[in-house]
Design a protein around this motif. Structure first.
Motif, PDB file in Angstrom:
ATOM      1  N   TYR A 293      -6.684  -4.028  -2.620  1.00  0.00           N
ATOM      2  CA  TYR A 293      -5.926  -2.783  -2.449  1.00  0.00           C
ATOM      3  C   TYR A 293      -6.492  -1.703  -3.372  1.00  0.00           C
ATOM      4  CZ  TYR A 293      -2.540  -6.287  -0.858  1.00  0.00           C
ATOM      5  OH  TYR A 293      -1.928  -7.340  -0.227  1.00  0.00           O
TER       6      TYR A 293
ATOM      7  N   TYR B 220      -5.210   2.024  -5.061  1.00  0.00           N
ATOM      8  CA  TYR B 220      -4.100   2.929  -5.339  1.00  0.00           C
ATOM      9  C   TYR B 220      -4.632   4.096  -6.171  1.00  0.00           C
ATOM     10  CZ  TYR B 220      -0.939  -0.953  -4.141  1.00  0.00           C
ATOM     11  OH  TYR B 220      -0.278  -1.967  -3.500  1.00  0.00           O
TER      12      TYR B 220
ATOM     13  N   PHE C  53      -0.347   4.257  -2.716  1.00  0.00           N
ATOM     14  CA  PHE C  53      -1.196   3.332  -1.963  1.00  0.00           C
ATOM     15  C   PHE C  53      -2.220   4.100  -1.139  1.00  0.00           C
ATOM     16  CE2 PHE C  53      -2.520  -0.122   0.584  1.00  0.00           C
ATOM     17  CZ  PHE C  53      -2.418   0.244   1.920  1.00  0.00           C
TER      18      PHE C  53
ATOM     19  N   ASP D 210      -5.089  -1.431   7.270  1.00  0.00           N
ATOM     20  CA  ASP D 210      -4.189  -0.336   6.913  1.00  0.00           C
ATOM     21  C   ASP D 210      -4.941   0.703   6.094  1.00  0.00           C
ATOM     22  OD1 ASP D 210      -0.894  -0.131   5.310  1.00  0.00           O
ATOM     23  OD2 ASP D 210      -2.118   1.354   6.347  1.00  0.00           O
TER      24      ASP D 210
ATOM     25  N   ARG E 247      10.265  -7.238   2.156  1.00  0.00           N
ATOM     26  CA  ARG E 247       9.450  -8.454   2.096  1.00  0.00           C
ATOM     27  C   ARG E 247       9.334  -8.937   0.655  1.00  0.00           C
ATOM     28  NH1 ARG E 247       3.947  -7.046   4.879  1.00  0.00           N
ATOM     29  NH2 ARG E 247       3.699  -9.296   5.111  1.00  0.00           N
TER      30      ARG E 247
ATOM     31  N   PHE F 247       8.847  -5.982  -6.613  1.00  0.00           N
ATOM     32  CA  PHE F 247       7.956  -6.366  -7.705  1.00  0.00           C
ATOM     33  C   PHE F 247       8.264  -5.541  -8.945  1.00  0.00           C
ATOM     34  CE2 PHE F 247       5.027  -8.712  -4.948  1.00  0.00           C
ATOM     35  CZ  PHE F 247       5.332  -8.170  -3.713  1.00  0.00           C
TER      36      PHE F 247
ATOM     37  N   THR G 241       8.286 -11.197  -8.983  1.00  0.00           N
ATOM     38  CA  THR G 241       8.521 -10.909  -7.579  1.00  0.00           C
ATOM     39  C   THR G 241       9.882 -11.469  -7.213  1.00  0.00           C
ATOM     40  OG1 THR G 241       6.171 -11.213  -7.100  1.00  0.00           O
ATOM     41  CG2 THR G 241       7.677 -11.095  -5.228  1.00  0.00           C
TER      42      THR G 241
ATOM     43  N   TYR H  37      12.550 -11.836  -3.764  1.00  0.00           N
ATOM     44  CA  TYR H  37      12.438 -11.797  -2.313  1.00  0.00           C
ATOM     45  C   TYR H  37      13.760 -11.564  -1.584  1.00  0.00           C
ATOM     46  CZ  TYR H  37       7.726 -13.611  -2.985  1.00  0.00           C
ATOM     47  OH  TYR H  37       6.413 -13.768  -3.367  1.00  0.00           O
TER      48      TYR H  37
ATOM     49  N   GLN I 118       7.634  -3.905  -1.026  1.00  0.00           N
ATOM     50  CA  GLN I 118       6.800  -4.075   0.164  1.00  0.00           C
ATOM     51  C   GLN I 118       7.756  -4.341   1.315  1.00  0.00           C
ATOM     52  OE1 GLN I 118       4.269  -7.650   1.221  1.00  0.00           O
ATOM     53  NE2 GLN I 118       2.672  -6.256   0.512  1.00  0.00           N
TER      54      GLN I 118
ATOM     55  N   GLY J  16       1.962  -2.757  11.303  1.00  0.00           N
ATOM     56  CA  GLY J  16       0.560  -2.329  11.285  1.00  0.00           C
ATOM     57  C   GLY J  16      -0.234  -2.926  10.164  1.00  0.00           C
ATOM     58  N   GLY J  17       0.211  -4.065   9.640  1.00  0.00           N
ATOM     59  CA  GLY J  17      -0.539  -4.702   8.562  1.00  0.00           C
ATOM     60  C   GLY J  17      -0.409  -3.978   7.255  1.00  0.00           C
ATOM     61  N   ALA J  18       0.666  -3.204   7.106  1.00  0.00           N
ATOM     62  CA  ALA J  18       0.825  -2.417   5.878  1.00  0.00           C
ATOM     63  C   ALA J  18       1.297  -3.320   4.753  1.00  0.00           C
ATOM     64  CB  ALA J  18       1.820  -1.288   6.111  1.00  0.00           C
ATOM     65  N   ASP J  19       0.407  -3.678   3.875  1.00  0.00           N
ATOM     66  CA  ASP J  19       0.757  -4.526   2.747  1.00  0.00           C
ATOM     67  C   ASP J  19       0.768  -3.769   1.443  1.00  0.00           C
ATOM     68  OD1 ASP J  19      -0.377  -7.939   3.412  1.00  0.00           O
ATOM     69  OD2 ASP J  19       0.971  -6.589   4.481  1.00  0.00           O
ATOM     70  N   GLY J  20       0.533  -2.451   1.491  1.00  0.00           N
ATOM     71  CA  GLY J  20       0.551  -1.690   0.261  1.00  0.00           C
ATOM     72  C   GLY J  20       1.943  -1.619  -0.317  1.00  0.00           C
ATOM     73  N   LEU J  21       2.017  -1.553  -1.631  1.00  0.00           N
ATOM     74  CA  LEU J  21       3.288  -1.429  -2.313  1.00  0.00           C
ATOM     75  C   LEU J  21       3.675   0.032  -2.456  1.00  0.00           C
ATOM     76  CD1 LEU J  21       2.803  -4.036  -5.198  1.00  0.00           C
ATOM     77  CD2 LEU J  21       3.809  -4.364  -2.931  1.00  0.00           C
TER      78      LEU J  21
ATOM     79  N   PHE K  83       5.660   2.352  -4.985  1.00  0.00           N
ATOM     80  CA  PHE K  83       6.083   2.308  -6.383  1.00  0.00           C
ATOM     81  C   PHE K  83       7.071   3.412  -6.706  1.00  0.00           C
ATOM     82  CE2 PHE K  83       3.567  -0.736  -8.821  1.00  0.00           C
ATOM     83  CZ  PHE K  83       2.574  -1.093  -7.922  1.00  0.00           C
ATOM     84  N   GLY K  84       7.960   3.123  -7.680  1.00  0.00           N
ATOM     85  CA  GLY K  84       8.730   4.167  -8.324  1.00  0.00           C
ATOM     86  C   GLY K  84       7.891   4.815  -9.416  1.00  0.00           C
TER      87      GLY K  84
END
Lengths: 114, 113
Positions: free
Chosen positions: A33, A35, A45, A56, B31, B34, B49, B51, B91, B96-101, B103-104
């Protein structure tokens, strides 16, 4: 074992120049990834790789940004015709696989566009 | 669009003074949530993590909890070395395979001796 490494640690470039940032993930990690962390902003991201493919790319801020990953390992983030608003810390992370698993971050590359 | 809001933005505590950091989130199908710690000039360091709602995890002086709308990071009897920025991320099932996190902006914690 070795963690995620990034190079260079710092990069100063003139507006309009192209830059390449490199990421070496943890050995065996298939997910990678990118960022971006700007002053006063949270981590943003950019792009995700599973193996060599990028399912993505939704986070790339403009078509000046591109990334590739070869051999399922090293990745390069390229920014063409840099602008001052591109100044930020670019962070790379890797994970054993895609999905809701912990991502391990590198130390980042601080990019300054003058 | 997934959103994460952390509060407070900054917190100053005396050594030994316990407190909690808040992370409120909206996500289409959680999903994973973190927690990371980030020291100045370094990349984020993974902490926990979570869940599902009701889940709790502990590590030394830190304990993370999760509800359907928020997560808390409880810090018990903190020491000066706990000073850092604590980041929360989610997450979701964006497809669409979006696995990016997502963040705050983090809570900047300072523990004074």
């Amino acid at each position: 074992g070795a963690g995620v490494s990034q190079s260079p640690s710092n990069k100063v470039t003139e507006k309009g120049k192209d830059v390449e940032l490199r990421c070496d993930p943890i050995s065996g990690h298939t997910a990678l990834y990118w960022y971006r962390q700007s002053l006063g902003q949270g981590l943003e991201f950019l792009i995700y790789f599973q193996g060599n493919s990028a399912p993505d790319k939704s986070g790339l801020p403009s078509d000046r940004f591109s990334a590739e990953r070869t051999g399922g390992s090293v990745s390069t983030l390229t920014i063409q015709r840099t602008q001052q608003e591109d100044s930020a810390v670019y962070l790379c992370a890797s994970s054993p696989q895609g999905g809701p698993y912990e991502q391990y971050f590198g130390p980042g590359t601080r990019l300054t566009v003058t | 669009e997934d959103q994460v809001t952390q509060s407070p933005e900054a917190l100053r505590l005396q050594e030994g003074e316990s407190s909690s950091l808040n992370c409120s989130y909206t996500v289409s199908g959680l999903r994973g949530l973190f927690w990371y710690r980030q020291d100045p000039g370094k990349g984020p360091e993974f902490l926990f993590t979570l869940y599902s709602a009701g889940e709790e995890k502990e590590k030394e002086r830190l304990k993370a909890t999760l509800t359907k709308k928020e997560s808390f990071l409880h810090i018990t009897a903190p020491k000066p070395e706990d000073s850092a920025t604590y980041l929360c991320a989610v997450q979701g099932n964006s497809g669409g395979g979006a696995d990016g996190l997502t963040f705050g902006k983090g809570t900047h914690l300072i523990i004074q001796p």
